[in-house]
Every structure is written in C-alpha cells, then in structure tokens.
Design an enzyme around this catalytic site. Structure first.
Site, PDB file in Angstrom:
ATOM      1  N   ASP A 192       0.822  -1.207   0.000  1.00 42.18           N
ATOM      2  CA  ASP A 192       0.000   0.000   0.000  1.00 42.18           C
ATOM      3  C   ASP A 192       0.864   1.268   0.000  1.00 42.18           C
ATOM      4  OD1 ASP A 192      -2.283   1.857   0.765  1.00 42.18           O
ATOM      5  OD2 ASP A 192      -3.299  -0.069   0.835  1.00 42.18           O
ATOM      6  N   HIS A 230      -3.948   5.440   3.783  1.00 42.96           N
ATOM      7  CA  HIS A 230      -4.717   4.282   3.338  1.00 42.96           C
ATOM      8  C   HIS A 230      -4.144   2.975   3.885  1.00 42.96           C
ATOM      9  CE1 HIS A 230      -5.898   1.537  -0.142  1.00 42.96           C
ATOM     10  NE2 HIS A 230      -7.045   2.114   0.120  1.00 42.96           N
ATOM     11  N   SER A 402     -11.524  -1.077  -0.764  1.00 44.52           N
ATOM     12  CA  SER A 402     -10.260  -0.957  -0.040  1.00 44.52           C
ATOM     13  C   SER A 402     -10.348  -1.480   1.371  1.00 44.52           C
ATOM     14  CB  SER A 402      -9.868   0.521   0.073  1.00 44.52           C
ATOM     15  OG  SER A 402      -8.986   0.861  -0.936  1.00 44.52           O
TER      16      SER A 402
END
Ligand SMILES: *[C@@H]1O[C@H](CO)[C@@H](O)[C@H](O)[C@H]1NC(C)=O
Ligand SMILES: *[C@@H]1O[C@H](CO)[C@@H](O)[C@H](O)[C@H]1NC(C)=O
Length: 826
Positions: A192, A230, A402
């Site tokens: 990520d 994220h 996600s």
C-alpha cells in the site's frame, strides 16, 4: 556460478529481500534494465559485455537481473542484442545469446487506491444507522469484551466485528477469538502507501523484517505524504493490537508488514519485487488498489509483475503459495467490472468485494465473475472504524472495497493460524466453501453445480469468520493444479447487434481432461480477440456444459474504446467444482443497435483445477510475453489435448457458428514449447504439424541449392531474400498500422525470445501447410522456426512490432524501424 546463485538465494532469503533491493535507484541519472538470462549465464559477464552494472537479482525472480546504465534516450540493451542477432547467422556463439528478454524500466504512475468514491448524483444512503442497539447484543458484546480483556476504546464502534444494531451483519469473529484463534503466527503484508509502525495500535504487531519502502528505498515504509493514510487504515483492520488504542484488528495477534508502492511513481521491476517481498514469511498480501475504476480502463499487470505473482504462488511460503487478496474495485457506478482489471481477474488473487452494514450491495462495489467473496465495508450511512496514522489516532470513515480486502486478508490469517499448511488454492476453496449468501432478492443468485449459490455481485457470499476457520480446521489439502487449454478457436464473424448475439462453442471430452490430468475445475479463463469500434457495447457470457452462466464481460457505457479485446483474458470462478466435460458456449452480444460494429476473431478456453494424479502435476512455466503467453503454455501444458482437438467435434453443427479448428485454419499456429519438461514425443510431433515453419533449411525447399555451401547460397539468394524480407516487413507494418496497438497493457515491455535448443529439437519436421495468415500471426508463426534464419526473422519482426519499452507499446513502427528490419537480413 551455481554457488553464486545459491549464495544469492540464501542471502536473499536470509535478508528477506532480493539483493537488488539493496541498491537505491536513481532514475534521474540512470536507466535500469531487467534482463532475463539463461540459467547458465553469468550476469556479471553479460553486464561487462554490455557496459552495464549488475545490481543483482530482481526480487525473488530467478534468472532476472537488474542492470544499471547511464541514462540515455534509447534502449542500449536492445541495440546490442539486436546487433548481436544480426551477426548471429555467421554462426559464432556469443554470451549475449543468453539474454532471453530485456525490459527497460520506466517510472510510471502507481496503481490507484480503492478508497470510497464520491456517491453518484442524487444518491442517498438507503437507511441511516440511527437505530437503537439491541439490548441482548450489547450484553453479549460486553461479556465478550470481558472474557477477552478487550478495552480498546472504539471496539464498540467496530460494527464489522460485532454489530449490535443490524444483528448478524458482521464478520462473526468473536466466537473464533473466544476459541483462542486470533491470528498468532500468521503474517499479513499490506502492499500500500505505507504503514505507521509508530502507531501504538500497530507497533506491537509490526513485522519489520517483511517490510520495505519501494517508493523511497528504505527499510521503513513509514507514511510521509499527507495522503499516505490508506495503508495504515487497512493495516489496522487486520492487526490493530488489543490494547487501549482505537479498536481491534480482526486478527489482532497477527503480524503485519508494510510494503510501500503507492506513494510515488514506480517501475514494474519494483512492483514485481514488492509482490514477492519476504515471501517465505509474509503469507498474505493485501492489495487494495489497481488500475483506474473509471469504466473505461482495461489494464493488466506488466509481464514482470505477472511473473512475480506466479512465482509467489509457486515458491512463496515454501511452495504453499502466497495468498494475494485484491479489492474488487469501486467503479460499479461507472459500470466498471473487475474482469477488466488484470489483478482482480488473475487466478492467483482472491477478489473481494464489499457489502455494507445492512448487508446490501454498496453503490461502488464492482461485479464480475472473478469475484470470490464479499465482506463488510462502507455504505448505508456508515464506514469502517479503524486505526489511523499517528500515535493514537483512529479513523471512522474508512471504506470502499479498499476496506473489504484487508478484512478478508485478516480472516484468512485466522485460518492460517489453525492451518499454516493451506495452499493458495486451499484458501480459495475454504473461502467459497464457507461463504454465506446475502441479499438473496437482489443478488441475481444462480445455483452452481456443486450446490453453491453464486452472484456476480456478491461472489459466493459474505465471509463468515467462524465458518471459515471451522472449514479450515478439517480441510483436506487439494492436490496440485492441472490445466487444460483448448486450441485457439477461430470465429471471424461479425457480431449481430441486439440481444440475440453470436454463439460459438467448443466441446471438451473426458479424454482431453484425463490426458491433461485435470479432475475437477476451479478457475476458467477465456482469452479473446474481438475487434469493435466501441468496446463498451459488448457483453460476453460463458455457458458451461452444466448450463451455469458466467457473465465474463459486461457492457460499460463509458467505454468508448475502439480497441476491442486484444488477447484479453477473462476469468470465472463460477464453474468451481464442475467436471468441465461437455460443450462450452460463448455468447457475445453487441448490445447497442448503432453504427459501432465489430467482429469476433478468436478465443481460447482454459480450464484450471485439481489434478487427478498429483505425481504427474507440474508447475506452470513462467509467462514469456504478454501476447505469447497463451500460445506458449498451450503446448507445454496440454500437449495431447491438442492432438485430440484436431478432429472436428460432433456438436459443431448444432450451433450458430461452427468453430474452426487449427488444422483447417492454421492462421493461428501454436507456439512451440519453451520447456521440454513434460512434452512427450507425441506432443512434439503434434506441435510441428500445427506450427508453421517455412522450411528446415533457410532456403525454401523448392529452390535448388546448387550443391554449394550455405554461405554461397546466401550470396545467390541474397537479392531474393531481401525481397521476401521486404514483403514480410511490409506485412508486419501494415498489420501494425491496422491494429495500432499490440498490447492491452501499455506498460508492458517487449521481450526477445531466442529459440532455444529444446524448441528446435522438436521442430525439425515442421513445414508450412497453410498460406493464409493474419498479419499478427507472423509473429507467432516465426516462433515456430526451426533454424537460425527464421529465428532472426521472428526476432526482427518482434523488435519492430514491439519497438517499445514501457510506454511506447502503442507506437506504430516508423520507416526507420522498417528499414532496420530489412537491414537485419543482410
Ligand atoms: C457464527 O459463529 C457462531 C459461533 O460464535 C456459530 O455458532 C455460527 O454458526 C456462526 N455462523 C455461521 C453462519 O457459521
Ligand atoms: C509458527 O510458524 C512457523 C513457520 O510457519 C512454524 O515453524 C512454527 O511452529 C509456528 N509456531 C506456532 C506456535 O505455531
């Protein structure tokens, strides 16, 4: 040499990284090339011959090395190897003959995160979550917290772990925890934009050894950009510790690694290395990203990344295989479909979509026949509550697919705690076996052969952690993978507009599958070529012999591309457990009655599944090149099946279109095997029969040789050769102009593929039978070459046709390139 290799591997795995990672990349002043070398080659010798610096093996990819050169505009490796090939006809050996392929690396945009997209216009959540919590559920929650000593302050907001409002709409994990299974000894890598290892919620479980920052070339994948949140939020869902910070990860005693690739431009080489990073210890790779979800893109990973994923399932976890988990994508409102994304539709990834806290399909979560399961994420007025970047920061708005993929990855980690011996395929079995169908009214559920329900919206259903772990406990490991590849099936028919569509079929016999050692199906893939002036108008269904339907392609209103499907591979998990025997039908529809028309060119069916006889199972060879992969593997994988398929099948007359088989339409010859491992003699002769080769000598057989040496013949026929070559070159050029584009993936780079000894050995008797060819087939046809001259032709064609490195694959060759092709013959 061998010693060096072994040492390299040992050092590499000890250090948890390929040696190449030790070097800092500087694309401002350097160029980097990934060279795939013959196993016997010494990379240092190759490097000094090319005037480059060997920076070591590319990640965990055997025989792939990163070479560094001062920055220039052109491709110095290609130039050298090309020069070498030009002289090769003179017969002398050279160390550059060991260069199997070269990929000049380019920095490109990173893949996109699957964060919550803005809702569609006029969208209102179906229902706000304001309902009263259920008193009984609150009581249970309290007692669970007490038993397990949970004091995490936001645990009671983490409805996805225990939902006190919409009862049953959670991952049903508390019973698993109570049984003592919390992810111990399991490791998940978040691929990520970083991971905040200094968050007090992640620090206890952080696995530094398996972590790396490929964006900034450092050991710590610490978030640095304001947008780098994220990965940390995803990591919190998996492995946030049981403490006094924020909430809990679903596998709160698992280890969590961070692999940072999404924060800056990156090369395919680095992404490939990332996908295998510390793959003996990182067991699960959680990937909440991919190509744009814009309803227009049709993108697959570059060849090096594809190789890395295959390498991961073959060698990761000591051969059990890395478990890749991918978010299905958030483009549903743009009609995007996860079969247009080469990561999610890979058979090596578990594709996970989303449901919201009411068990409904959220507006963003993509459908496709490659989707295996769904789990909870944002929607119906709430999102996932998790850890954020910072020492003691929490976040309550995490969502999109996600957030679904890491939740699934964490649950798979629970299964690995109880069963660390599960293979990558066992994990897929267990996931679908234990999935629970949801939203039965809306999901367009269809029964499958093995008594499951499948929905393109929800896959086999939502993950139930308890059911999944229970299934894992008693799971009997499946036998190794086997596969059956059909020949290329030619259609070349215009697709009628409207609902009726064009249907074609192919019959698979019991004998074919037996010879392919294939017992029962898991994945089915279909590779297609379709020309169409507006791709989004098309839809494709695959109908199995058991009459189970996969919508392998769906219409996309925003997809105005005129590129059609160019060797694109669709995937389905819908036929899991079927025998595969019988007639497979493709129905392609051009749904819009308009001026945009198209032609179905050809297709190729591939059945993957469990082997009959484990001792006969082999590992799939590495893909060699985007366009050639399929042809290549066909002959290697199922040599005898090709023989069988040469006879016309009886069902052909029952269908709208009779599919033509390779013997009567040799336009698409089968590329010869690259490995000799399991190609028996019968396979070899079949290949040479179906492979077009011009002659066993470089001279056409009808021409006299005058009894002189080939060198003299070369003089005599020199002029003629030039003309022939010119025609070939012109053909290639015209074809290229027509097709404009060779690859689906503009990031892909071209490969050289020298004919090796194994290839030439099996092809001595091959002679050209057919004369008609698609221009594109020149490329393949020459691959069947049985001597150096053809080998050169093929190579030069390829050099011209794919005169591109990472970004110029769409280029049409220039006149200069054309003349290079001519020059190469002299
Ligand atoms: C959810 O977990 C409980 C145990 O905590 C179990 O009894 C129940 O069967 C599980 N649900 C499903 C659908 O398996
Ligand atoms: C943890 O995993 C390793 C390797 O997978 C294994 O050797 C070890 O026995 C495991 N430990 C426990 C406590 O399960």
């Amino acid at each position: 040499m061998k010693f060096a290799l072994i040492t390299g591997l040992v050092v590499g795995s000890l250090a948890g990284l390929g040696t190449s990672s030790l070097y800092r990349r500087n694309f401002d002043s350097n160029d980097y090339y990934v060279l795939h070398l013959d196993r016997s080659a010494n990379p240092d010798h190759i490097a000094s011959r090319l005037g480059l610096r060997n920076e070591g093996q590319l990640g965990e990819l055997a025989d792939h090395y990163i070479f560094r050169a001062p920055r220039t505009d052109h491709d110095v490796v290609r130039k050298e190897v090309q020069e070498r090939r030009r002289r090769r006809s003179l017969g002398d050996a050279d160390i550059l003959d060991a260069v199997k392929s070269s990929h000049k690396q380019k920095l490109r945009a990173p893949m996109q995160k699957r964060t919550i997209p803005p809702p569609p216009r006029g969208f209102f959540p179906r229902q706000k979550r304001v309902d009263e919590a259920d008193a009984g559920a609150l009581k249970i929650q309290k007692s669970v917290m007490k038993s397990l000593g949970i004091s995490d302050p936001i645990f009671n907001e983490q409805w996805h772990l225990f939902n006190t409002v919409q009862l049953g709409h959670d991952v049903n994990v508390t019973g698993v925890w109570l049984s003592g299974v919390t992810g111990k000894n399991a490791t998940v890598a978040m691929v990520d934009d970083g991971l905040d290892m200094y968050s007090n919620d992640l620090k206890p479980n952080y696995y530094a050894f398996g972590s790396w920052d490929f964006n900034d070339n450092r050991a710590e994948p610490r978030p640095t950009l304001s947008d780098d949140r994220h990965g940390t939020r995803c990591a919190g869902e998996v492995s946030a510790a049981k403490n006094d910070v924020c909430g809990l990860g679903v596998a709160y005693d698992s280890k969590i690694a961070g692999i940072r690739i999404l924060s800056k431009q990156i090369s395919d080489a680095d992404e490939a290395a990332a996908m295998n990073y510390d793959y003996q210890h990182n067991q699960i790779y959680s990937c909440s990203w991919g190509p744009p979800d814009d309803g227009r893109s049709m993108d697959a990973p570059g060849i090096l990344i594809k190789r890395a994923m295959l390498n991961g399932v073959q060698k990761g976890r000591n051969g059990l295989g890395s478990v890749y988990v991918f978010a299905s994508g958030n483009g549903a409102q743009s009609d995007d479909n996860c079969n247009f994304d080469g990561y999610t539709n890979s058979i090596y990834s578990i594709t996970v979509g989303a449901i919201d806290r009411q068990g409904l399909h959220p507006y963003y979560s993509e459908k496709c026949s490659a989707q295996l399961v769904v789990t909870y994420s944002s929607g119906s007025g709430d999102a996932i509550h998790t850890t954020d970047v910072g020492e003691n920061q929490c976040y309550s708005g995490h969502g999109g697919t996600s957030a679904a993929a890491p939740l699934a990855a964490g649950i798979f980690a629970l299964a690995l705690e109880v069963r660390p011996d599960l293979s990558w395929r066992d994990m897929q079995y267990i996931a679908l076996e234990s999935a629970v169908p949801v939203d039965l009214e809306a999901g367009e559920w269809q029964p499958t052969t093995i008594g499951k329900q499948y929905s393109h919206t929800f896959g086999y259903g939502k993950i139930d952690s308890y059911a999944l772990v229970e299934t894992a406990k008693t799971w009997k490991n499946v036998k190794p993978q086997a596969w059956y590849y059909s020949p290329w099936l030619h259609v070349k028919k215009e697709i009628p507009q409207g609902d009726q569509g064009l249907s074609v079929n192919f019959k698979v016999t019991e004998k074919m599958l037996k010879e392919a050692n294939l017992m029962r199906l898991e994945h089915v893939t279909v590779t297609m070529n379709v020309e169409h002036t507006q791709r989004g108008d098309l839809s494709v269904d695959l109908i199995s012999p058991d009459n189970v339907i996969s919508h392998i392609s769906a219409t996309r209103k925003l997809d105005k591309s005129d590129q059609g499907y160019d060797d694109w591979t669709f995937m389905s998990v819908v036929h899991w457990g079927e025998s595969g025997v019988g007639t497979w039908t493709i129905v392609i529809r051009d749904t819009q009655v308009n001026d945009q028309k198209g032609t179905f060119i050809d297709w190729h069916l591939k059945l993957w599944g469990e082997s009959i006889d484990a001792s006969k199972a082999t590992l799939l060879p590495m893909p060699t090149d985007e366009d050639d992969t399929d042809h290549d593997v066909t002959t290697t994988a199922t040599p005898t099946a090709i023989t069988t398929s040469l006879s016309p099948h009886p069902d052909a007359t029952n269908t709208a279109v009779t599919t033509s088989l390779p013997d009567d339409h040799p336009e698409r010859p089968v590329k010869p095997s690259k490995t000799n491992s399991d190609s028996g003699p019968s396979a070899t002769s079949t290949q040479s029969a179906t492979t077009e080769t011009t002659s066993s000598s470089w001279l056409p057989s009808f021409l006299p040789t005058f009894g002189v040496s080939s060198r003299t013949q070369a003089w005599i026929y020199g002029a003629l050769g030039l003309i022939v070559t010119f025609c070939i070159g012109l053909g290639v050029w015209l074809w290229l102009v027509r097709r404009k584009r060779l690859r689906n993936n503009p990031r892909d780079s071209y490969e050289f593929e020298p004919l090796n000894v194994d290839e030439s050995a099996g092809l001595g008797g091959g002679h050209e039978k057919g004369t008609k060819r698609r221009g594109g087939e020149l490329y393949d046809a020459f691959a069947g070459g049985s001597d150096d001259e053809e080998f050169n032709d093929r190579d030069h064609n390829s050099l011209v046709s794919a005169d591109s490195d990472d970004e110029s694959a769409e280029e049409v060759p220039t006149a200069q390139q054309g003349s290079r092709l001519l020059g190469s013959q002299t």
